[in-house]
Design an enzyme around this catalytic site. Sequence first.
Site, mmCIF file in Angstrom:
data_model
loop_
_atom_site.group_PDB
_atom_site.id
_atom_site.type_symbol
_atom_site.label_atom_id
_atom_site.label_comp_id
_atom_site.label_asym_id
_atom_site.label_seq_id
_atom_site.Cartn_x
_atom_site.Cartn_y
_atom_site.Cartn_z
ATOM 1 N N GLY A 209 11.505 -8.648 -13.191
ATOM 2 C CA GLY A 209 11.300 -9.745 -12.240
ATOM 3 C C GLY A 209 9.957 -9.746 -11.551
ATOM 4 N N THR A 210 8.896 -9.447 -12.311
ATOM 5 C CA THR A 210 7.577 -9.552 -11.701
ATOM 6 C C THR A 210 6.649 -10.346 -12.607
ATOM 7 O OG1 THR A 210 5.699 -8.359 -10.730
ATOM 8 C CG2 THR A 210 6.744 -7.342 -12.646
ATOM 9 N N SER A 211 5.779 -11.137 -11.985
ATOM 10 C CA SER A 211 4.812 -11.941 -12.749
ATOM 11 C C SER A 211 3.632 -11.085 -13.175
ATOM 12 C CB SER A 211 4.320 -13.101 -11.878
ATOM 13 O OG SER A 211 3.721 -12.574 -10.685
ATOM 14 N N ASN B 164 8.838 -5.665 -3.553
ATOM 15 C CA ASN B 164 9.575 -6.507 -2.617
ATOM 16 C C ASN B 164 9.621 -5.875 -1.230
ATOM 17 O OD1 ASN B 164 10.038 -8.039 -4.878
ATOM 18 N ND2 ASN B 164 12.111 -7.264 -5.205
ATOM 19 N N HIS C 57 4.651 -2.535 -1.060
ATOM 20 C CA HIS C 57 4.087 -3.554 -0.176
ATOM 21 C C HIS C 57 4.742 -3.553 1.191
ATOM 22 C CE1 HIS C 57 2.891 -5.858 -4.081
ATOM 23 N NE2 HIS C 57 2.113 -4.824 -3.824
ATOM 24 N N CYS D 3 2.361 -0.566 14.587
ATOM 25 C CA CYS D 3 1.299 -0.731 15.583
ATOM 26 C C CYS D 3 -0.049 -0.887 14.877
ATOM 27 C CB CYS D 3 1.247 0.491 16.504
ATOM 28 S SG CYS D 3 -0.149 0.437 17.633
ATOM 29 N N ARG E 114 10.887 -15.666 7.615
ATOM 30 C CA ARG E 114 11.419 -15.078 6.369
ATOM 31 C C ARG E 114 12.521 -14.063 6.665
ATOM 32 N NH1 ARG E 114 6.171 -13.194 3.243
ATOM 33 N NH2 ARG E 114 7.645 -12.497 1.651
ATOM 34 N N CYS F 253 -2.080 2.605 16.162
ATOM 35 C CA CYS F 253 -1.703 4.002 15.864
ATOM 36 C C CYS F 253 -0.672 4.108 14.758
ATOM 37 C CB CYS F 253 -1.168 4.669 17.140
ATOM 38 S SG CYS F 253 0.452 4.064 17.640
HETATM 39 C C1 BV8 Z 1 -5.477 -4.184 -2.712
HETATM 40 C C2 BV8 Z 1 3.541 -8.619 0.776
HETATM 41 C C3 BV8 Z 1 -7.408 -3.036 -2.507
HETATM 42 C C4 BV8 Z 1 3.281 -9.739 1.684
HETATM 43 C C5 BV8 Z 1 2.188 -8.943 -1.202
HETATM 44 C C6 BV8 Z 1 -8.877 -10.391 -8.339
HETATM 45 C C7 BV8 Z 1 -8.485 -9.707 -9.479
HETATM 46 C C8 BV8 Z 1 -7.613 -8.607 -9.402
HETATM 47 C C9 BV8 Z 1 -7.125 -8.186 -8.163
HETATM 48 C C10 BV8 Z 1 -7.531 -8.891 -7.038
HETATM 49 C C11 BV8 Z 1 -8.392 -9.976 -7.120
HETATM 50 N N1 BV8 Z 1 -8.573 -10.458 -5.873
HETATM 51 C C12 BV8 Z 1 -7.871 -9.702 -5.017
HETATM 52 C C13 BV8 Z 1 -7.253 -8.734 -5.712
HETATM 53 C C14 BV8 Z 1 -6.405 -7.685 -5.190
HETATM 54 C C15 BV8 Z 1 -5.046 -8.269 -4.837
HETATM 55 C C16 BV8 Z 1 -4.424 -8.898 -6.058
HETATM 56 O O1 BV8 Z 1 -3.936 -8.219 -6.958
HETATM 57 N N2 BV8 Z 1 -4.448 -10.252 -6.075
HETATM 58 C C17 BV8 Z 1 -3.894 -10.958 -7.202
HETATM 59 C C18 BV8 Z 1 -3.037 -12.130 -6.671
HETATM 60 C C19 BV8 Z 1 -5.026 -11.473 -8.060
HETATM 61 N N3 BV8 Z 1 -4.242 -7.134 -4.432
HETATM 62 C C20 BV8 Z 1 -4.283 -6.762 -3.153
HETATM 63 O O2 BV8 Z 1 -4.883 -7.354 -2.269
HETATM 64 C C21 BV8 Z 1 -3.519 -5.477 -2.842
HETATM 65 N N4 BV8 Z 1 -4.382 -4.624 -2.132
HETATM 66 O O3 BV8 Z 1 -5.757 -4.404 -3.859
HETATM 67 O O4 BV8 Z 1 -6.244 -3.496 -1.880
HETATM 68 C C22 BV8 Z 1 -8.262 -2.493 -1.507
HETATM 69 C C23 BV8 Z 1 -9.160 -1.525 -1.912
HETATM 70 C C24 BV8 Z 1 -9.991 -0.996 -1.006
HETATM 71 C C25 BV8 Z 1 -9.953 -1.426 0.309
HETATM 72 C C26 BV8 Z 1 -9.055 -2.406 0.727
HETATM 73 C C27 BV8 Z 1 -8.200 -2.952 -0.190
HETATM 74 C C28 BV8 Z 1 -2.327 -5.770 -1.964
HETATM 75 C C29 BV8 Z 1 -1.349 -6.592 -2.739
HETATM 76 C C30 BV8 Z 1 -0.083 -6.765 -1.900
HETATM 77 C C31 BV8 Z 1 -0.096 -8.132 -1.295
HETATM 78 N N5 BV8 Z 1 1.198 -8.340 -0.645
HETATM 79 N N6 BV8 Z 1 3.339 -9.107 -0.564
HETATM 80 C C32 BV8 Z 1 4.346 -10.790 1.550
HETATM 81 O O5 BV8 Z 1 5.353 -10.561 0.839
HETATM 82 O O6 BV8 Z 1 4.131 -11.841 2.151
HETATM 83 S S1 BV8 Z 1 2.026 -9.458 -2.819
HETATM 84 C C33 BV8 Z 1 3.226 -10.573 -3.260
HETATM 85 O O7 BV8 Z 1 3.099 -10.732 -4.688
HETATM 86 C C34 BV8 Z 1 4.638 -10.038 -3.071
HETATM 87 O O8 BV8 Z 1 4.695 -8.790 -2.479
HETATM 88 C C35 BV8 Z 1 5.155 -9.880 -4.477
HETATM 89 O O9 BV8 Z 1 5.917 -8.757 -4.572
HETATM 90 C C36 BV8 Z 1 3.903 -9.718 -5.237
HETATM 91 C C37 BV8 Z 1 4.014 -9.889 -6.701
HETATM 92 O O10 BV8 Z 1 4.772 -11.040 -6.944
HETATM 93 P P1 BV8 Z 1 6.118 -10.823 -7.820
HETATM 94 O O11 BV8 Z 1 6.966 -9.809 -7.148
HETATM 95 O O12 BV8 Z 1 5.757 -10.567 -9.222
HETATM 96 O O13 BV8 Z 1 6.831 -12.208 -7.643
HETATM 97 P P2 BV8 Z 1 6.406 -13.569 -8.345
HETATM 98 O O14 BV8 Z 1 7.045 -14.687 -7.573
HETATM 99 O O15 BV8 Z 1 4.926 -13.596 -8.582
HETATM 100 O O16 BV8 Z 1 7.094 -13.492 -9.789
HETATM 101 C C38 BV8 Z 1 8.484 -13.502 -9.876
HETATM 102 C C39 BV8 Z 1 8.823 -13.194 -11.320
HETATM 103 O O17 BV8 Z 1 10.238 -13.105 -11.408
HETATM 104 C C40 BV8 Z 1 8.377 -14.277 -12.278
HETATM 105 O O18 BV8 Z 1 7.795 -13.674 -13.416
HETATM 106 C C41 BV8 Z 1 9.693 -14.969 -12.674
HETATM 107 O O19 BV8 Z 1 9.675 -15.423 -14.015
HETATM 108 C C42 BV8 Z 1 10.657 -13.845 -12.532
HETATM 109 N N7 BV8 Z 1 12.045 -14.245 -12.245
HETATM 110 C C43 BV8 Z 1 12.488 -15.372 -11.624
HETATM 111 N N8 BV8 Z 1 13.849 -15.323 -11.551
HETATM 112 C C44 BV8 Z 1 14.239 -14.153 -12.121
HETATM 113 C C45 BV8 Z 1 13.097 -13.464 -12.549
HETATM 114 N N9 BV8 Z 1 13.158 -12.260 -13.172
HETATM 115 C C46 BV8 Z 1 14.382 -11.737 -13.355
HETATM 116 N N10 BV8 Z 1 15.524 -12.322 -12.950
HETATM 117 C C47 BV8 Z 1 15.491 -13.531 -12.343
HETATM 118 N N11 BV8 Z 1 16.640 -14.112 -11.944
HETATM 119 ZN ZN ZN Z 2 0.316 2.253 18.949
#
Ligand code: BV8
Ligand code: ZN
Length: 237
Positions: free
Chosen positions: A186-188, A103, A120, A128, A71, A131
């Site tokens: 731009g977020t879902s 992002n 994120h 690391c 990526r 650490c």
């Molecule tokens: C945490 C980095 C807690 C990596 C990412 C069940 C229910 C609720 C929550 C959860 C669940 N099961 C698990 C969870 C928690 C989970 C979560 O929310 N899951 C969801 C999927 C259900 N969250 C986590 O795990 C977070 N951590 O909660 O920890 C915890 C507590 C105690 C102890 C330990 C832990 C961590 C979440 C972060 C994950 N990392 N990314 C990588 O990039 O590979 S998330 C990933 O999705 C990306 O970062 C991205 O940013 C994020 C959200 O996606 P979007 O940015 O919205 O992008 P997407 O493609 O979805 O949508 C694009 C949008 O743009 C669309 O709407 C489209 O229409 C629109 N669009 C398209 N073109 C345009 C446009 N808009 C404008 N202009 C355009 N031209």
């Molecule tokens: Zn280290």
Amino acid sequence: MHISAELRQLFARAKRVVVLTGAGVSAESGVPTFRGGGNTAVWKGMPFDVISSAEMVERDLPAVWEWFDYRRNFLQELTPNPAHYEIARWQERFAELTLVTQNIDGLHQKAGSLEVIELHGNIWRARCTACRTTYSMVQEKRPDACFECGDSLRPDVVLFGEMLPPGAFEFAAVRASQSELCFVVGTSALVYPAAGLPEIAKAAGAYVVEVNPERTPLSSLCDEVLTGKAGEVLPLF
Ligand code: BV8
Ligand code: ZN
């Protein structure tokens, strides 16, 4: 798509503005989004939320690096689009602009935004596993192991199931609770806790505006939904 007179007046006099962005703000730069639009970032048949998960770091760190190296390579050539530049200009327009992004591509910074809150993490940094020392990969290759403690490095990115950077969400939540105007671009709105920020702004009385070609679970909570691409809508302000 119509921008209301009320929003234009608010935009003209607002002091505290929060902008939350997701992958859609980088779509017009050529960065694939994760959901919707058909080009979900599936890699080697693994959906991104499998390979971008905490247990993959335990199970197969080389595969995680392969995914993120791929990526980063792809992102190398890409440049900010008008949406990123407009948001960077908003730093001058408002007394206090808070930019919060989900992002990891660093394009907001490339467009001139300062103090970007990266909920994120950032794909251009390695961290690391032991650490938490970080290493930039913008200009140089990452070291094979941590210089400080010798342990292995991982992408400095928050994977599913992992905690966000300490303090990042809390700071963003405070700014959202103090905001008069909140743009969600731009977020879902599916990933938490990031997707909870507009709700905090709304509860604090902010005027919430969504900019997205599609409707999302957040649309019904918004005061105004501007249906369109970020690169086309934001320059209209
Ligand atoms: C945490 C980095 C807690 C990596 C990412 C069940 C229910 C609720 C929550 C959860 C669940 N099961 C698990 C969870 C928690 C989970 C979560 O929310 N899951 C969801 C999927 C259900 N969250 C986590 O795990 C977070 N951590 O909660 O920890 C915890 C507590 C105690 C102890 C330990 C832990 C961590 C979440 C972060 C994950 N990392 N990314 C990588 O990039 O590979 S998330 C990933 O999705 C990306 O970062 C991205 O940013 C994020 C959200 O996606 P979007 O940015 O919205 O992008 P997407 O493609 O979805 O949508 C694009 C949008 O743009 C669309 O709407 C489209 O229409 C629109 N669009 C398209 N073109 C345009 C446009 N808009 C404008 N202009 C355009 N031209
Ligand atoms: Zn280290």
